[in-house]
Design a protein around this motif. Structure first.
Motif, PDB file in Angstrom:
ATOM      1  N   PRO A 149      32.148  53.006  37.188  1.00 29.65           N
ATOM      2  CA  PRO A 149      31.074  52.095  37.620  1.00 29.65           C
ATOM      3  C   PRO A 149      31.481  50.632  37.494  1.00 29.65           C
ATOM      4  CG  PRO A 149      30.641  52.915  35.419  1.00 29.65           C
ATOM      5  CD  PRO A 149      31.862  53.647  35.895  1.00 29.65           C
ATOM      6  N   LEU A 150      30.657  49.782  38.058  1.00 40.40           N
ATOM      7  CA  LEU A 150      30.898  48.340  38.034  1.00 40.40           C
ATOM      8  C   LEU A 150      30.944  47.823  36.603  1.00 40.40           C
ATOM      9  CD1 LEU A 150      31.042  45.546  39.464  1.00 40.40           C
ATOM     10  CD2 LEU A 150      28.538  45.513  39.340  1.00 40.40           C
ATOM     11  N   ARG A 151      31.964  47.001  36.353  1.00 41.75           N
ATOM     12  CA  ARG A 151      32.079  46.307  35.066  1.00 41.75           C
ATOM     13  C   ARG A 151      32.495  44.861  35.338  1.00 41.75           C
ATOM     14  NH1 ARG A 151      33.895  51.628  33.658  1.00 41.75           N
ATOM     15  NH2 ARG A 151      33.019  52.362  31.665  1.00 41.75           N
ATOM     16  N   VAL A 152      31.837  43.932  34.670  1.00 43.60           N
ATOM     17  CA  VAL A 152      32.188  42.513  34.762  1.00 43.60           C
ATOM     18  C   VAL A 152      32.542  42.035  33.357  1.00 43.60           C
ATOM     19  CG1 VAL A 152      31.417  40.201  35.381  1.00 43.60           C
ATOM     20  CG2 VAL A 152      30.663  42.161  36.743  1.00 43.60           C
ATOM     21  N   PHE A 153      33.718  41.415  33.224  1.00 40.89           N
ATOM     22  CA  PHE A 153      34.196  40.931  31.927  1.00 40.89           C
ATOM     23  C   PHE A 153      34.338  39.414  31.953  1.00 40.89           C
ATOM     24  CE2 PHE A 153      35.445  45.338  31.672  1.00 40.89           C
ATOM     25  CZ  PHE A 153      35.352  45.647  30.323  1.00 40.89           C
ATOM     26  N   VAL A 188      45.303  51.243  28.518  1.00 39.40           N
ATOM     27  CA  VAL A 188      45.009  49.947  27.907  1.00 39.40           C
ATOM     28  C   VAL A 188      43.555  49.908  27.452  1.00 39.40           C
ATOM     29  CG1 VAL A 188      46.722  48.712  29.313  1.00 39.40           C
ATOM     30  CG2 VAL A 188      44.346  48.886  30.110  1.00 39.40           C
ATOM     31  N   GLU A 189      43.264  48.906  26.635  1.00 40.05           N
ATOM     32  CA  GLU A 189      41.884  48.615  26.244  1.00 40.05           C
ATOM     33  C   GLU A 189      41.568  47.181  26.637  1.00 40.05           C
ATOM     34  OE1 GLU A 189      39.887  49.618  22.228  1.00 40.05           O
ATOM     35  OE2 GLU A 189      40.429  47.484  22.064  1.00 40.05           O
ATOM     36  N   ILE A 190      40.467  46.987  27.327  1.00 38.19           N
ATOM     37  CA  ILE A 190      40.010  45.650  27.676  1.00 38.19           C
ATOM     38  C   ILE A 190      38.714  45.385  26.923  1.00 38.19           C
ATOM     39  CG2 ILE A 190      38.875  46.535  29.777  1.00 38.19           C
ATOM     40  CD1 ILE A 190      39.303  43.771  31.041  1.00 38.19           C
ATOM     41  N   SER A 191      38.638  44.220  26.304  1.00 43.65           N
ATOM     42  CA  SER A 191      37.429  43.850  25.553  1.00 43.65           C
ATOM     43  C   SER A 191      37.050  42.418  25.906  1.00 43.65           C
ATOM     44  CB  SER A 191      37.662  43.989  24.048  1.00 43.65           C
ATOM     45  OG  SER A 191      38.745  43.173  23.630  1.00 43.65           O
ATOM     46  N   GLY A 192      35.778  42.139  25.844  1.00 34.77           N
ATOM     47  CA  GLY A 192      35.296  40.800  26.177  1.00 34.77           C
ATOM     48  C   GLY A 192      33.784  40.782  26.147  1.00 34.77           C
ATOM     49  N   LEU A 193      33.204  39.926  26.957  1.00 38.63           N
ATOM     50  CA  LEU A 193      31.761  39.788  27.040  1.00 38.63           C
ATOM     51  C   LEU A 193      31.291  40.108  28.452  1.00 38.63           C
ATOM     52  CD1 LEU A 193      31.499  36.319  25.237  1.00 38.63           C
ATOM     53  CD2 LEU A 193      31.258  38.577  24.176  1.00 38.63           C
ATOM     54  N   ASN A 194      30.029  40.510  28.588  1.00 39.15           N
ATOM     55  CA  ASN A 194      29.439  40.586  29.914  1.00 39.15           C
ATOM     56  C   ASN A 194      28.796  39.224  30.229  1.00 39.15           C
ATOM     57  OD1 ASN A 194      26.892  40.471  28.697  1.00 39.15           O
ATOM     58  ND2 ASN A 194      26.551  42.681  28.847  1.00 39.15           N
ATOM     59  N   PRO A 195      28.314  39.007  31.444  1.00 37.21           N
ATOM     60  CA  PRO A 195      27.769  37.680  31.791  1.00 37.21           C
ATOM     61  C   PRO A 195      26.596  37.231  30.922  1.00 37.21           C
ATOM     62  CG  PRO A 195      28.267  38.906  33.783  1.00 37.21           C
ATOM     63  CD  PRO A 195      28.433  39.865  32.643  1.00 37.21           C
ATOM     64  N   ASN A 196      25.979  38.179  30.193  1.00 38.18           N
ATOM     65  CA  ASN A 196      24.873  37.811  29.294  1.00 38.18           C
ATOM     66  C   ASN A 196      25.355  37.487  27.890  1.00 38.18           C
ATOM     67  OD1 ASN A 196      22.829  38.190  31.262  1.00 38.18           O
ATOM     68  ND2 ASN A 196      22.933  40.406  30.935  1.00 38.18           N
TER      69      ASN A 196
END
Length: 243
Positions: A149-153, A188-196
């Motif tokens: 599904p859609l993911r935004v980082f 891999v692992e990607i980590s971060g924040l969503n737009p909120n």
């Protein structure tokens, strides 16, 4: 008759414009004379009507509705982090929405903010079932291609989980019309924040891991052509040219 002739002349009139960010969105043509004269970069030639439209509307502003192409300096810079006070704000929300909009319109599986002219650490990823099914079953299995599904980082970071290198053909909307074989880490692992501003983490392998690595490269000013096996660099229309 004279009015018709005048209209034809206007239609054929081209206005030369200096190369640069202000010229984005026009039709480009290389000038051999410019090369002989030592002018850096090609010369942009814009039709009279396009020139007139830009005078009235002004140049397009990022985030663009088009994908920037290789040669645009924004694709070679290191993207800056999104500031904390921008998290959840209208500017970041607009950028995230535009990324998703253009990604889906182009039928691609990932897009980064620099590709829309915004040098910020934001990217969108999505592999739909419909796009997956366009790849033959055997190739899907070999590439470990599964929909997600859609993911935004926002401000993402990458950690390698499986350092085995897997090589498959890869393309990019910013190097339109070309493919090449590119080695990527298996998982891999990607980590971060969503737009909120909420923390998000995703561990991915196979094709999803490839997409993540490709888009993370964009945030560092790196294109797939920097990592490719140059002997495999291919114009996707080469057979049509010979047909």
């Amino acid at each position: 008759m004279s009015r018709m002739l005048g209209a034809l002349l206007l239609r054929r009139l081209w206005v030369p414009v200096a190369w640069g960010r202000a010229a984005a969105g026009g039709s480009r043509a290389c000038s051999s004379k410019a090369a002989r004269d030592g002018v850096e970069g090609p010369v942009l030639r814009r039709s009279y009507w396009r020139h007139l439209r830009r005078l009235v509307r002004g140049p397009p502003e990022p985030p663009f509705m088009h994908v920037c192409q290789v040669g645009d300096p924004v694709l070679r810079g290191v993207a800056a982090p999104v500031e904390r006070e921008q998290l959840g704000g209208p500017e970041l929300q607009r950028l995230a929405q535009r990324l998703v909009q253009v990604m889906r319109r182009q039928h691609c599986v990932g897009l980064s903010a620099p590709q829309l002219g915004v040098p910020r650490q934001v990217l969108a990823l999505e592999l739909t079932q419909a796009l997956c099914q366009k790849t033959p079953p055997r190739q899907r299995a070999l590439r470990q291609m599964e929909p997600f599904p859609l993911r935004v980082f926002v401000n993402p970071s990458l950690r390698v989980l499986d350092s085995r290198l897997v090589t498959f053909p890869e393309g990019c909307e910013s190097v339109a019309g070309f493919l090449a074989c590119v080695p990527r880490f298996q998982a891999v692992e990607i980590s971060g924040l969503n737009p909120n501003g909420e923390q998000v983490v995703w561990q991915a392998s196979g094709w999803a891991a490839r997409i993540i690595q490709h888009e993370m490269d964009h945030l560092q000013g790196c294109l797939f052509i920097d990592r490719m096996d140059s002997r495999t660099f291919t114009n996707i229309c080469w057979m049509e040219v010979n047909d």
